[in-house]
Scaffold this motif. Structure first.
Motif, short mmCIF file in Angstrom:
data_model
loop_
_atom_site.label_atom_id
_atom_site.label_comp_id
_atom_site.label_asym_id
_atom_site.label_seq_id
_atom_site.Cartn_x
_atom_site.Cartn_y
_atom_site.Cartn_z
N THR A 197 0.93 -1.28 0.00
CA THR A 197 0.05 0.01 -0.13
C THR A 197 0.59 1.39 0.04
OG1 THR A 197 -0.17 -0.09 2.40
CG2 THR A 197 -1.87 -0.89 1.19
N GLY A 198 2.33 1.04 0.16
CA GLY A 198 3.05 2.32 0.27
C GLY A 198 3.55 2.97 1.47
N LYS A 199 3.46 1.75 2.66
CA LYS A 199 3.97 2.40 3.92
C LYS A 199 5.62 2.84 3.97
CE LYS A 199 3.05 -1.50 6.01
NZ LYS A 199 2.73 -2.00 4.94
N THR A 200 6.20 1.77 3.27
CA THR A 200 7.71 2.10 3.20
C THR A 200 8.02 3.04 2.44
OG1 THR A 200 8.00 -0.19 3.67
CG2 THR A 200 10.02 1.06 2.93
N THR A 201 7.25 3.16 1.27
CA THR A 201 7.58 4.31 0.27
C THR A 201 7.31 5.82 0.81
OG1 THR A 201 7.05 2.79 -1.37
CG2 THR A 201 7.03 5.36 -2.15
N PHE A 202 6.21 5.79 1.77
CA PHE A 202 5.83 6.76 2.31
C PHE A 202 6.92 7.27 3.36
CE2 PHE A 202 3.73 9.15 6.01
CZ PHE A 202 2.93 10.15 5.31
N ILE A 203 7.47 6.49 4.15
CA ILE A 203 8.64 7.13 4.99
C ILE A 203 9.90 7.77 4.00
CG2 ILE A 203 10.21 6.26 6.65
CD1 ILE A 203 8.32 4.20 7.48
N LYS A 204 10.15 6.86 2.92
CA LYS A 204 11.10 7.20 2.08
C LYS A 204 10.82 8.78 1.36
CE LYS A 204 13.28 6.44 -2.31
NZ LYS A 204 13.02 5.62 -3.56
N TYR A 205 9.64 8.86 1.03
CA TYR A 205 8.85 10.03 0.51
C TYR A 205 9.36 11.29 1.51
CZ TYR A 205 5.56 13.27 -1.78
OH TYR A 205 4.97 14.42 -2.33
N LEU A 206 8.98 11.23 2.67
CA LEU A 206 9.06 11.91 3.92
C LEU A 206 10.50 12.31 4.02
CD1 LEU A 206 6.30 11.19 6.67
CD2 LEU A 206 6.37 12.91 4.72
N LEU A 207 11.56 11.63 4.17
CA LEU A 207 12.82 11.53 4.21
C LEU A 207 13.53 12.05 3.22
CD1 LEU A 207 13.49 8.38 6.36
CD2 LEU A 207 12.85 10.49 7.15
N GLU A 208 12.90 12.00 2.10
CA GLU A 208 13.67 12.21 0.59
C GLU A 208 15.23 11.38 0.62
OE1 GLU A 208 13.96 16.32 0.34
OE2 GLU A 208 12.11 15.98 -1.14
N ALA A 262 9.60 27.61 24.50
CA ALA A 262 10.31 26.71 23.44
C ALA A 262 11.01 27.47 22.25
CB ALA A 262 9.83 25.46 23.44
N PRO A 263 12.09 27.32 21.59
CA PRO A 263 12.32 27.89 20.46
C PRO A 263 11.66 27.01 19.30
CG PRO A 263 14.42 27.10 21.52
CD PRO A 263 13.23 26.67 22.35
N VAL A 264 11.26 28.01 18.47
CA VAL A 264 10.41 27.66 17.16
C VAL A 264 10.81 26.18 16.64
CG1 VAL A 264 9.35 28.08 15.04
CG2 VAL A 264 9.73 29.92 16.92
N ASP A 265 12.20 26.11 16.31
CA ASP A 265 12.79 24.90 15.64
C ASP A 265 12.51 23.60 16.56
OD1 ASP A 265 13.57 26.44 13.52
OD2 ASP A 265 15.74 26.37 14.40
N GLN A 266 12.44 23.60 17.88
CA GLN A 266 12.07 22.56 18.56
C GLN A 266 10.55 22.20 18.65
OE1 GLN A 266 13.33 22.79 22.60
NE2 GLN A 266 15.29 23.45 22.20
N LEU A 267 9.47 23.05 18.14
CA LEU A 267 8.13 22.77 18.05
C LEU A 267 7.70 22.35 16.74
CD1 LEU A 267 7.11 25.73 20.19
CD2 LEU A 267 7.65 23.28 20.80
N THR A 268 8.77 21.99 15.66
CA THR A 268 8.08 21.67 14.40
C THR A 268 9.09 20.64 13.73
OG1 THR A 268 7.28 22.51 12.20
CG2 THR A 268 9.31 23.59 13.07
N VAL A 269 8.95 20.20 12.75
CA VAL A 269 9.82 19.18 12.02
C VAL A 269 10.48 20.08 10.66
CG1 VAL A 269 9.77 16.89 10.66
CG2 VAL A 269 7.99 17.40 12.38
N ARG A 270 11.55 19.65 10.48
CA ARG A 270 12.33 20.21 9.66
C ARG A 270 12.93 19.22 8.84
NH1 ARG A 270 10.88 25.61 9.52
NH2 ARG A 270 10.89 26.60 11.67
N GLY A 271 13.45 19.38 7.48
CA GLY A 271 14.15 18.70 6.55
C GLY A 271 13.31 17.86 5.75
N GLY A 272 13.73 17.21 4.66
CA GLY A 272 13.03 16.17 3.81
C GLY A 272 11.88 16.85 3.06
N ARG A 273 10.94 16.04 3.21
CA ARG A 273 9.73 16.60 2.25
C ARG A 273 8.92 17.90 3.11
NH1 ARG A 273 7.94 16.85 -2.97
NH2 ARG A 273 5.89 17.19 -3.06
N PHE A 274 9.32 17.87 4.34
CA PHE A 274 8.50 19.00 4.82
C PHE A 274 9.19 20.15 4.52
CE2 PHE A 274 8.37 15.34 7.97
CZ PHE A 274 6.91 15.44 8.09
N ASP A 275 10.51 20.67 4.32
CA ASP A 275 10.77 21.50 3.64
C ASP A 275 10.49 22.05 2.29
OD1 ASP A 275 12.09 22.10 6.02
OD2 ASP A 275 14.21 21.53 5.44
N VAL A 276 10.30 20.97 1.45
CA VAL A 276 9.85 21.02 -0.11
C VAL A 276 8.50 21.83 -0.14
CG1 VAL A 276 9.22 19.78 -2.03
CG2 VAL A 276 11.12 18.99 -0.49
#
Length: 546
Positions: free
Chosen positions: A78-89, A413-427
């Motif tokens: 169904t694409g579970k592993t591909t989904f993780i790869k997609y997020l991490l790039e 808390a600093p903003v960077d600690q309250l969200t997710v950075r990198g990978g597809r999230f930055d795209v």
């Protein structure tokens, strides 16, 4: 560090069934506060009434200290592993993708500067990791458990649990050799999100899938549904598939309201049918926005789960103490125990009326009856006023304090600690392919010309027919023109407010053209902003507006 001041037990003295507690003040952060509440308030109740033998083993310190995590569940391919790869790039160690069952193990994808794999037997002896209690599922499971470590910025904020593809058809007859649904339930109690993945090309919910969903029941607030590979079917087929999925889920989940289903194609292949491209992008943005809040809400989720566990332990303790109360002191114990097991439903009702416990908070009757058959009721303890009073005090005093402290820590808390950075999230926010970049309200943000000028000749003709006085028209005349769009009055009012740049209650030619432009944007399905973006302010008014 923001501090939460609360009391920690230093020593306990008992005299004539009365406990006198000597306490000292201790300043701790939220995580330490959660650990203290569990260890000093909830854990004594669990141990006294054998909670771990019926429900869930005790929580360890590593549980509270772990990063937010996402559990991926779905049938194979169904694409579970591909989904993780997609997020991490990027790929990660141990990753396998294919049309048949390829992920045949539980893989915890976590951060490390060096890529590597840690096998399950080594994993469960590591006190720093939150997986030690998985040893209870035995070697057949541990041989199917591993950690995949890789250097990804996404994994600095989140961890993923990839699971074996749930079997369907003839494959369901394969014996996994371990308690698969039990393992799912263990993870479900400890993760922040549970992603149920479905393939738009095959919606058959197998018997094993139904059992898996049953194991996840009680964690509906964590659950997110994804209808993946949506580009591989035509728009008409997608509508039918979506409806069929909603119907099937309603039967399996037994939830009164419709569940949220995210539609998209989470891979890097070209879209087969791109008619719904904007829909896919919007759904992806909303899903990722939800996942990006996990670091911010991690402590709140821990507190929420601790409250749920406390309530479950309290109800269990009431049931066990009630069974103990009915047991004879000497004679006929075995027969009485059998009778009590058979009457468990009636005992639930007695407890419900006496203590005001909602019937939905009780464990399943048949499941509890089965577990009680293997237990000697002589091991059960009577009702302890002290232990229950500690729980009530925790809920009335300590939990509200900790809740306020969580809010305080979030604000500081600093903003960077309250969200997710990198990978597809930055795209999502990268130029020029970020979400809605160059579309809707953002159209024209990168040009020197005012985007409204493109259709200005059309707007000017309409403006002239409204008989402007001194180059302006009243709100009454504009309203008559705007309501022809059939947009709701609340939307038209917002458009008028945004367009009246100088705030004089009238619209000149530039402002009227802006209003027509904003109406066109809304009619195209885009949202309106709370404030007018700089690039949409008419050039003639930018000096005064800015």
């Amino acid at each position: 560090m923001v501090i939460w001041s609360q009391r920690q037990r230093a020593d306990t003295l008992s005299t004539n069934d009365t406990e006198k507690t000597i306490k000292k003040e201790m300043d701790v952060n939220v995580i330490d506060g959660l650990k203290w509440l569990y260890e000093s308030r909830v854990l004594p109740l669990e141990r006294h009434y054998l909670f771990d033998e019926f429900h869930s083993p005790p929580l360890e310190a590593s549980y509270f200290e772990a990063k937010p995590s996402i559990l991926m569940v779905g049938q194979y391919s169904t694409g579970k592993t591909t989904f993780i790869k997609y997020l991490l790039e990027k790929e990660y160690p141990g990753m396998r993708i294919g049309p048949e069952p390829t992920t045949d193990r539980f893989i915890a994808v976590m951060h490390n500067s060096i890529d590597g794999l840690i096998p399950g037997n080594a994993l469960v002896i590591d006190a720093d990791k939150q997986f030690r209690q998985l040893a209870k599922f035995g070697n057949p499971f541990l041989n199917r458990l591993q950690i995949s470590e890789t250097d990804s910025q996404v994994l600095e904020s989140l961890s993923f649990i990839d699971t074996p593809g749930i079997l369907s058809g003839e494959k369901q007859r394969t014996d996994r050799g371990y308690d698969f649904t039990g393992v799912l339930q263990w993870f479900a109690e400890r993760v922040d999100r549970i992603v149920l993945m479905f393939d738009a090309n095959k919606l058959d919910i197998s018997d094993e899938m139904k059992s898996a969903i049953e194991a996840l029941r009680g964690h509906d607030d964590k659950m997110r549904i994804i209808l993946n590979k949506a580009d591989s079917v035509t728009p008409n087929q997608l509508m039918r598939v979506y409806g069929a999925l909603m119907w099937s889920l309603a039967k399996v989940l037994r939830m009164p309201e419709a569940v949220r289903v995210y539609i998209g194609s989470f891979w890097d292949r070209p879209l087969e049918y791109d008619y719904n491209r904007r829909l896919f992008e919007t759904e992806e943005q909303e899903l990722f926005n939800d996942l990006m809040t996990l670091p911010k809400n991690a402590r709140l989720r821990l507190l929420n789960d601790l409250i749920k566990r406390t309530q479950s332990a309290k109800v269990h303790a009431l049931v066990v103490s009630e069974l103990r109360r009915h047991m004879p002191l000497v004679l006929n114990k075995k027969n009485k125990q059998k009778e009590l097991i058979q009457r468990l439903g009636a005992i639930y009702n007695d407890i419900r009326h006496r203590y005001g416990v909602p019937i939905s908070d009780f464990p399943d009757v048949e499941s509890m009856q089965q577990k009680l058959k293997d237990v000697d009721f002589n091991r059960f303890h009577s009702y302890s006023k002290t232990l229950f009073a500690q729980i009530d005090q925790m809920m009335a005093r300590d939990v509200p304090k900790l809740m306020a402290q969580i809010v305080s820590e979030q604000m500081s808390a600093p903003v960077d600690q309250l969200t997710v950075r990198g990978g597809r999230f930055d795209v999502l926010n990268r130029e020029p392919f970020g979400y809605l970049k160059g579309e809707g309200m953002d159209a024209g943000s990168d040009g020197a010309d005012w985007i409204v000028s493109k259709d200005r000749h059309i707007y000017d003709k309409a403006f002239a027919t409204l008989s402007p006085i001194n180059g302006k028209i009243s709100s009454v005349r504009v309203k008559a023109e705007m309501i022809r769009s059939k947009l709701p009055t609340s939307v038209l009012s917002k458009i008028y407010r945004l367009s009246d740049v100088d705030g004089d209650g009238l619209l000149d030619g530039d402002e009227y053209a802006l209003a027509m432009h904003l109406m066109a944007i809304k009619l195209d399905g885009y949202d309106l902003p709370l404030q007018l973006p700089t690039h949409l302010i008419p050039p003639s008014k930018r000096d005064t507006k800015l």
